[in-house]
Motif scaffolding. Structure first.
Motif, PDB file in Angstrom:
ATOM      1  N   PHE A  13       1.247  -1.083  -0.252  1.00 43.14           N
ATOM      2  CA  PHE A  13       0.279   0.028  -0.045  1.00 43.14           C
ATOM      3  C   PHE A  13       0.616   1.102   0.396  1.00 43.14           C
ATOM      4  O   PHE A  13       0.492   2.290  -0.602  1.00 43.14           O
ATOM      5  N   ILE A  14       1.725   1.068   0.532  1.00 40.41           N
ATOM      6  CA  ILE A  14       3.062   2.120   0.473  1.00 40.41           C
ATOM      7  C   ILE A  14       3.088   2.451  -0.900  1.00 40.41           C
ATOM      8  O   ILE A  14       3.092   3.527  -1.472  1.00 40.41           O
ATOM      9  N   ALA A  15       3.350   1.649  -1.221  1.00 36.90           N
ATOM     10  CA  ALA A  15       4.001   1.775  -2.962  1.00 36.90           C
ATOM     11  C   ALA A  15       3.278   2.366  -4.000  1.00 36.90           C
ATOM     12  O   ALA A  15       3.325   2.967  -4.855  1.00 36.90           O
ATOM     13  N   ILE A  50       9.548   2.831  -9.073  1.00 42.30           N
ATOM     14  CA  ILE A  50      10.695   1.969  -9.070  1.00 42.30           C
ATOM     15  C   ILE A  50      11.520   2.941  -7.701  1.00 42.30           C
ATOM     16  O   ILE A  50      11.713   2.497  -6.865  1.00 42.30           O
ATOM     17  N   TRP A  51      11.058   4.758  -7.374  1.00 39.94           N
ATOM     18  CA  TRP A  51      11.186   5.547  -6.201  1.00 39.94           C
ATOM     19  C   TRP A  51      10.280   4.429  -5.092  1.00 39.94           C
ATOM     20  O   TRP A  51      10.377   4.752  -4.235  1.00 39.94           O
ATOM     21  N   GLY A  59      13.816   2.417   2.189  1.00 37.81           N
ATOM     22  CA  GLY A  59      14.735   3.772   1.614  1.00 37.81           C
ATOM     23  C   GLY A  59      15.654   3.884   1.531  1.00 37.81           C
ATOM     24  O   GLY A  59      16.813   4.869   2.154  1.00 37.81           O
ATOM     25  N   SER A  60      16.378   2.492   2.223  1.00 42.71           N
ATOM     26  CA  SER A  60      17.537   2.172   2.118  1.00 42.71           C
ATOM     27  C   SER A  60      18.224   1.054   1.736  1.00 42.71           C
ATOM     28  O   SER A  60      17.079   0.766   1.231  1.00 42.71           O
ATOM     29  N   ILE A  86       9.982  -7.227  -1.231  1.00 40.40           N
ATOM     30  CA  ILE A  86      10.417  -5.917  -1.951  1.00 40.40           C
ATOM     31  C   ILE A  86       9.183  -6.257  -3.298  1.00 40.40           C
ATOM     32  O   ILE A  86       8.486  -5.746  -4.342  1.00 40.40           O
ATOM     33  N   LEU A  87       9.102  -7.645  -3.389  1.00 40.33           N
ATOM     34  CA  LEU A  87       7.934  -8.056  -5.069  1.00 40.33           C
ATOM     35  C   LEU A  87       6.063  -7.568  -4.326  1.00 40.33           C
ATOM     36  O   LEU A  87       6.135  -7.177  -5.195  1.00 40.33           O
ATOM     37  N   PHE A  88       5.972  -7.880  -3.180  1.00 36.30           N
ATOM     38  CA  PHE A  88       5.168  -7.276  -2.860  1.00 36.30           C
ATOM     39  C   PHE A  88       5.289  -5.486  -3.230  1.00 36.30           C
ATOM     40  O   PHE A  88       3.968  -5.316  -3.655  1.00 36.30           O
ATOM     41  N   ALA A  89       5.608  -4.788  -2.661  1.00 39.35           N
ATOM     42  CA  ALA A  89       6.132  -3.637  -2.902  1.00 39.35           C
ATOM     43  C   ALA A  89       6.032  -3.140  -4.384  1.00 39.35           C
ATOM     44  O   ALA A  89       5.411  -2.055  -5.064  1.00 39.35           O
ATOM     45  N   PHE A  90       6.881  -3.924  -5.486  1.00 40.06           N
ATOM     46  CA  PHE A  90       6.845  -4.260  -6.929  1.00 40.06           C
ATOM     47  C   PHE A  90       4.829  -4.272  -7.468  1.00 40.06           C
ATOM     48  O   PHE A  90       4.744  -3.540  -7.964  1.00 40.06           O
TER      49      PHE A  90
END
Length: 108
Positions: A13-15, A50-51, A59-60, A86-90
């Protein structure tokens, strides 16, 4: 398991929010700058993807350090968790980009 699901959901949800929010505000700004909003929104969503992933996972470089240190120690469970985050953020960033594309499709 509860920590994993809540962290993965938050990353998603953040992404998603970073892409949607950025594209929406870019669209509003493009109206003030007399530019085509649909084009600006879609371009911004593509560039923010990507950001959004980076922002969602912290963020790091820490997630990459976790992966590297646990692989060298032979612990694969934390590595798999970080890769899943990382996959969930993608997925969140990609779904938001596709939503912006769907919304702007009729305007282009």
């Amino acid at each position: 398991m509860s920590y994993f699901l809540s962290k993965a959901g938050m990353d998603f949800f953040i992404a998603f929010g970073v892409v949607i929010g950025g594209a929406t505000l870019a669209g509003v700004g493009s109206v003030f700058m007399l530019m085509p909003p649909a084009t600006v929104m879609l371009d911004t969503a593509l560039r923010l993807k990507i950001w959004a992933i980076v922002a969602a996972i912290g963020g790091s470089i820490d997630p990459v350090r976790v992966i590297e240190s646990n692989i060298s120690l032979g612990h694969l469970s934390p590595v798999a968790q970080q890769i899943c985050f990382i996959l969930f953020a993608f997925l969140g960033a990609h779904m938001a980009t596709e939503l912006v594309r769907l919304i702007c499709k009729g305007a282009l």
